[in-house]
Enzyme design. Sequence first.
Site, mmCIF file in Angstrom:
data_model
loop_
_atom_site.group_PDB
_atom_site.id
_atom_site.type_symbol
_atom_site.label_atom_id
_atom_site.label_comp_id
_atom_site.label_asym_id
_atom_site.label_seq_id
_atom_site.Cartn_x
_atom_site.Cartn_y
_atom_site.Cartn_z
ATOM 1 N N SER A 229 0.808 -1.214 0.000
ATOM 2 C CA SER A 229 0.000 0.000 0.000
ATOM 3 C C SER A 229 0.843 1.266 0.000
ATOM 4 C CB SER A 229 -0.902 0.022 1.240
ATOM 5 O OG SER A 229 -1.773 -1.085 1.258
ATOM 6 N N HIS A 230 0.265 2.344 -0.539
ATOM 7 C CA HIS A 230 0.868 3.678 -0.452
ATOM 8 C C HIS A 230 0.802 4.136 1.003
ATOM 9 C CE1 HIS A 230 1.297 8.050 -1.013
ATOM 10 N NE2 HIS A 230 1.868 7.755 -2.170
ATOM 11 N N PRO A 231 1.811 4.869 1.498
ATOM 12 C CA PRO A 231 1.812 5.255 2.914
ATOM 13 C C PRO A 231 0.719 6.223 3.327
ATOM 14 C CG PRO A 231 3.655 6.271 1.748
ATOM 15 C CD PRO A 231 3.062 5.267 0.827
ATOM 16 N N SER A 232 0.121 6.951 2.387
ATOM 17 C CA SER A 232 -0.900 7.916 2.799
ATOM 18 C C SER A 232 -2.184 7.837 1.972
ATOM 19 C CB SER A 232 -0.351 9.346 2.746
ATOM 20 O OG SER A 232 0.136 9.663 1.460
#
Length: 392
Positions: A229-232
């Site tokens: 997943s993307h961190p944000s």
Amino acid sequence: MFLPLKGFRILAVEQFGAGPYGSMYLADMGAEVIKIENKSSGGDAARNTGTKIGENDSTYFQAFNLNKKSVTLDLKSTEGKNIFKNLVTRSDVVWNNLRGNQAEKLGLDYESLKTTNADIVCTHISAYGRKNDRADWPGYDYLMQAECGFLHLTGEPEAPPARFGLSMIDFMTGVVAGMGTLAALLGRAKSGGCDVDTSLFDVALHQLTYPGTWYMNHGIETQRLPRSSHPSNTPVQLFKTQDGWIFIMCMTEKFWLLLLQELDGVELAEDPRFCNMTERSKNRDALTAVLDDLLSSEPTSVWLEKLKTKVPVAPVYDLPAALDNSFVEQINMRETLDHKGKELQILRNPIQFNSERLPASPGRGLGEDNAAIMTELGFSDQLQKLKEKDVI
């Protein structure tokens, strides 16, 4: 076709990944790249790495050395040094990816060569740099991934740290070195030759980009998240389909709403857990379960057809599927060359000029260009003697 580096000559003392990958870009764009190899050690170690396709030749070697020539030369011998300096007078760049303390010892730096050719550009790719306490350290891509935090950022949260599946630090460092070299060539009309330095460590650290900046400015420690997943931003990750996996990237609210329309899940936009990017990030696990359930109703191919022009999406392919992809054929990124009477399949350079892909030819055999280059330098009558003395 238009090859902007035609007429430039580059002497490359290189092996394995970073150096050869970067200089191959320059060769592909028309530069005459001459690999200077040590015959006694078998030349570039890549020649005997992986699947062999001939004496001192492998598909691994070809992957990094298309469009290059090869000259064998003992750079530690007096005669070898003299021949090399003769070549330097007729060249534009001396390129190496040796250990940091080796370039100066072999006389490959600007200080050593400026009296031979004041306009020579000396490009150095090392593990840790040439002017620090680690100049004599050997180093490779995977080590940089480890020390610069890449392994910590890659993989599933509960799994051991994981490296990239490819040597991306090598490849990026080679390209960065190429960019620095081209900048030096553009600037030398004003200031003459110079040293150009970059290192695997520097490039790896610089690639920390926004996670690095977040930490330095706000103390935020980016962690590994499930499903890559993307961190944000959410949902930006892997999801399960009926027959495998799909990667979806809703980097904006627009894409999130379009995804819900195609999934017949518009009611999720009103769910307070998923109403905006911040809330979706807080409730990532719950959202993953909901979207897995919706996407598992159809195979990946169906979702690709529905989403392809509306939401950023990609199938998750293994290596054969990635290379046999019909889109790869459509954009002509693969090519079959004739290499000594046999077929050699290659990946083409990703740069195009005037919508044309760059031409390619197989990397030469070890020392295959000795006679031509030595004749150019005026040593044609000494070829046999130089061979007997292992100078070439």
